[in-house]
Design an enzyme around this catalytic site. Structure first.
Site, mmCIF file in Angstrom:
data_model
loop_
_atom_site.group_PDB
_atom_site.id
_atom_site.type_symbol
_atom_site.label_atom_id
_atom_site.label_comp_id
_atom_site.label_asym_id
_atom_site.label_seq_id
_atom_site.Cartn_x
_atom_site.Cartn_y
_atom_site.Cartn_z
ATOM 1 N N LYS A 1 12.090 -0.913 -0.809
ATOM 2 C CA LYS A 1 11.382 -2.182 -1.100
ATOM 3 C C LYS A 1 12.583 -3.210 -1.612
ATOM 4 O O LYS A 1 13.453 -2.667 -2.272
ATOM 5 C CB LYS A 1 10.209 -2.318 -1.915
ATOM 6 C CG LYS A 1 9.141 -1.491 -1.134
ATOM 7 C CD LYS A 1 7.726 -1.916 -2.169
ATOM 8 C CE LYS A 1 6.678 -1.049 -1.481
ATOM 9 N NZ LYS A 1 5.837 -1.618 -0.388
ATOM 10 N N ARG B 1 -0.595 4.942 5.389
ATOM 11 C CA ARG B 1 -1.278 5.622 6.413
ATOM 12 C C ARG B 1 -0.878 7.069 7.021
ATOM 13 O O ARG B 1 -1.694 7.772 7.710
ATOM 14 C CB ARG B 1 -0.924 4.608 7.771
ATOM 15 C CG ARG B 1 0.492 4.415 7.947
ATOM 16 C CD ARG B 1 0.766 3.262 8.888
ATOM 17 N NE ARG B 1 0.816 1.997 8.100
ATOM 18 C CZ ARG B 1 0.893 0.910 8.597
ATOM 19 N NH1 ARG B 1 1.219 0.571 10.031
ATOM 20 N NH2 ARG B 1 1.013 -0.375 7.892
HETATM 21 N N1 BES Z 1 2.255 -0.124 -0.868
HETATM 22 C C1 BES Z 1 2.230 -1.060 0.458
HETATM 23 C C2 BES Z 1 1.330 -2.100 0.564
HETATM 24 C C3 BES Z 1 1.200 -3.299 -0.476
HETATM 25 C C4 BES Z 1 1.756 -4.278 -0.315
HETATM 26 C C5 BES Z 1 0.320 -2.972 -1.640
HETATM 27 C C6 BES Z 1 1.855 -5.241 -1.624
HETATM 28 C C7 BES Z 1 0.183 -3.933 -2.291
HETATM 29 C C8 BES Z 1 0.946 -4.815 -2.502
HETATM 30 C C9 BES Z 1 2.752 -0.183 1.587
HETATM 31 O O1 BES Z 1 3.047 1.060 1.339
HETATM 32 C C10 BES Z 1 3.747 -0.926 2.249
HETATM 33 O O2 BES Z 1 4.750 -0.936 1.853
HETATM 34 N N2 BES Z 1 3.364 -1.377 3.539
HETATM 35 C C11 BES Z 1 4.363 -1.944 4.065
HETATM 36 C C12 BES Z 1 4.033 -1.991 5.756
HETATM 37 C C13 BES Z 1 4.926 -2.214 6.759
HETATM 38 C C14 BES Z 1 6.400 -1.630 6.543
HETATM 39 C C15 BES Z 1 4.524 -2.029 8.114
HETATM 40 C C16 BES Z 1 4.218 -3.577 4.006
HETATM 41 O O3 BES Z 1 3.140 -3.890 3.846
HETATM 42 O O4 BES Z 1 5.043 -4.241 4.117
HETATM 43 ZN ZN ZN Z 2 4.848 1.432 1.463
#
Ligand code: BES
Ligand code: ZN
Ligand code: MG
Length: 509
Positions: free
Chosen positions: A276, A350
């Site tokens: 991230k 997921r």
């Molecule tokens: N934990 C995150 C989602 C999240 C984002 C929770 C902001 C709380 C606040 C999840 O694991 C994630 O990173 N999802 C990605 C998915 C994408 C790569 C398809 C996202 O939402 O960017």
């Molecule tokens: Zn994630």
């Protein structure tokens, strides 16, 4: 803190502050306000006449009573409109009163419920609102003892003639629910160097012991042996040991299929190799809010003992980059045999949920609810006020939505359209963990992926709580920080299902 009940007249109740509602759409004084006004020689009429408080939700005004009634203070609290007055308004009034009074170091307060019929639902709501409002997120601040202000006693006044035993039970239930939510908020709030998967297992064991629940803890090598390749794939990048935990509660006959509750338990989500951006990465300690909510539900259930069967699944791991971490393009095999190409390691929730959902069904669950901080996309779609609600069949979604509405947790349904399934296909495996077409419909694609792990005929709801598990603004009964979203709704759902079973049982007899 303890709750107690009284049928004394308002003006005779001995406490430090009486809490009384002021409604925005009510010009005439009646009920408690009128009683007080008489005893206080028209003081209430005067205050309202000068519009010092008009009754808007969560306004408040503290007045002193100088020996004219038994309580030295009255706190007027804005309760909004009496027309369509709902339980969440009452929860907010209770929260506002608790926070305003505690700040002034007032330790004893009293609420009044005017209803002549059954005030047990309202009593439960007050107990919830007060308890939730007492949560403090600053566990790790080193502060002096004398700064600590505690509420000691909350009296609930009701009319004479109501069923007191029922109200006592309701107050107890409200307190159990409130404390379970707060405990889940505490876990969510703990930093990732404290709330590791191992620590979460310890907490789960305590819950199991206190509530006499069965617990099974599967470590990484066992998970691999059993075929949980999806979970193990994400887990292997982190040095902290990871665990798949299951909890079982049997309140009904063993032959009845359990409800399955599945909570995403990423104790820290860095994104893995698909790292991230550093902006707000520290917030990813709350990526285990789903698992904490499921634990909170089991903590409450262990005390409330409903006649229902439950299983809970917690995939607990970190998502970190390392030489052993899963890489974009890797393929893993889930517990049901489906293969997944991991095109983005940050869509890890997921993937671990896939194995947990399958395992819940292996344990016999025919109705499932999963809670997960799954996608940033759900925050884009709904903002931070609404949980994304997905699932099938519609009757199960509706039942969840009803429970949510009754507890003041806002949820909004989004579709799980089979026309979009094509997007989740991989060129090399059964599924692609992020799918095609970029960021479009991101929350929906997350749900579509999960649906691949729910058998036909099994009822399933997915709650994407990424936006609602954490709040940056204060509300009357929720401070900044973790909200514990889901616990109240699920405990309510379980009570509703229990009542439903009870009724169909009666019909059979
Ligand atoms: N934990 C995150 C989602 C999240 C984002 C929770 C902001 C709380 C606040 C999840 O694991 C994630 O990173 N999802 C990605 C998915 C994408 C790569 C398809 C996202 O939402 O960017
Ligand atoms: Zn994630
Ligand atoms: Mg690990």
């Amino acid at each position: 803190m303890r709750f107690s009940l009284t049928t004394d007249k308002l003006i005779n109740v001995r406490t430090e502050a009486l809490v009384v509602n002021v409604f925005e759409d009510e010009k005439k004084l009646n009920g408690p306000l009128e009683e007080l006004d008489l005893a206080l020689s028209g003081a209430i009429r005067e205050i309202l006449g000068r519009k010092e408080i008009v009754g808007k939700l969560n306004e408040s005004l503290l007045m002193h009573t100088f020996g004219r009634i038994s309580s030295p203070r009255v706190l007027l609290v804005g309760a909004g409109k009496r027309r369509n007055y709902c339980s969440d308004q009452l929860r907010m009034v209770a929260g506002t009163a608790t926070r305003v009074l505690r700040k002034r170091n007032i330790r004893k307060l009293a609420f009044f419920i005017e209803d002549k019929i059954d005030p047990s639902e309202k009593s439960q709501t007050i107990a919830e609102g007060v308890t939730l409002a007492l949560f403090e997120p600053d566990t790790h601040r080193t502060k002096k003892e004398e700064d600590k202000k505690e509420v000691e006693e909350v009296i609930v006044g009701v009319r004479e003639g109501v069923k007191e035993e029922k109200i006592k039970t309701a107050l107890e239930k409200g307190q159990i629910i409130g404390e379970s939510v707060n405990w889940s908020r505490y876990l969510i709030n703990e930093p990732a160097n404290w709330a590791t998967p191992s620590r979460m297992v310890e907490e789960a064991r305590k819950v199991a012991q206190q509530g006499e629940l069965e617990i099974e803890v599967i470590d990484e090598s066992e998970a691999i042996k059993r075929g949980m390749g999806a979970f193990a794939g994400i887990a292997k990048g982190s040095e902290e040991p990871s665990f798949m935990v299951s909890l079982k509660y049997f309140g009904a006959g063993k032959e009845k299929p359990p409800i399955g509750l599945v909570g995403k338990g990423l104790t820290f989500d860095s994104g893995g190799i698909s790292l991230k951006k550093d902006e707000k990465m520290h917030e990813m300690k709350y990526d285990m809010a789903g698992a904490a909510a499921v634990l909170g539900v089991f903590k409450a259930i262990g005390q409330l003992k409903p006649k229902i069967n439950l299983v809970g699944l917690l995939p607990l791991t970190e998502n970190l980059p390392s030489g052993k971490a899963i890489k974009p393009g890797d393929v893993v095999t889930a517990l049901n045999g489906k293969t997944i190409e991991i095109t983005n390691t940050d869509a890890e929730g997921r993937v671990v949920l896939a194995d947990a959902l399958v395992y819940a069904q292996e344990m016999g669950a025919k109705k499932l609810v999963d809670l997960a901080t799954l996608t940033g996309a759900v925050i884009v779609a709904l903002g931070r006020g609404y949980t994304g609600l997905f699932g099938r069949p519609q009757s199960w979604v509706d039942q969840l939505q009803y429970a949510a509405r009754m507890t003041g947790e806002k949820m909004w349904q989004l579709p799980v359209p089979s026309e979009y399934k094509e997007a989740m296909r991989s060129d090399v495996a059964d599924l692609d963990n992020i799918g095609s077409s970029g960021r479009e419909g991101g929350a929906i694609k997350g749900a579509l992926f999960l649906e691949e792990f729910v058998e036909e005929g099994v009822e399933w709801v997915h709650l994407d709580i990424a936006g609602t598990a954490w709040t940056d603004g204060e509300s009357p009964y929720l401070s900044k920080g973790p909200t514990g979203v889901g616990v109240r709704t699920l405990v309510r759902l379980i009570s509703d299902l229990e009542a439903q079973d009870g009724q169909s049982q009666k019909r059979k007899e």
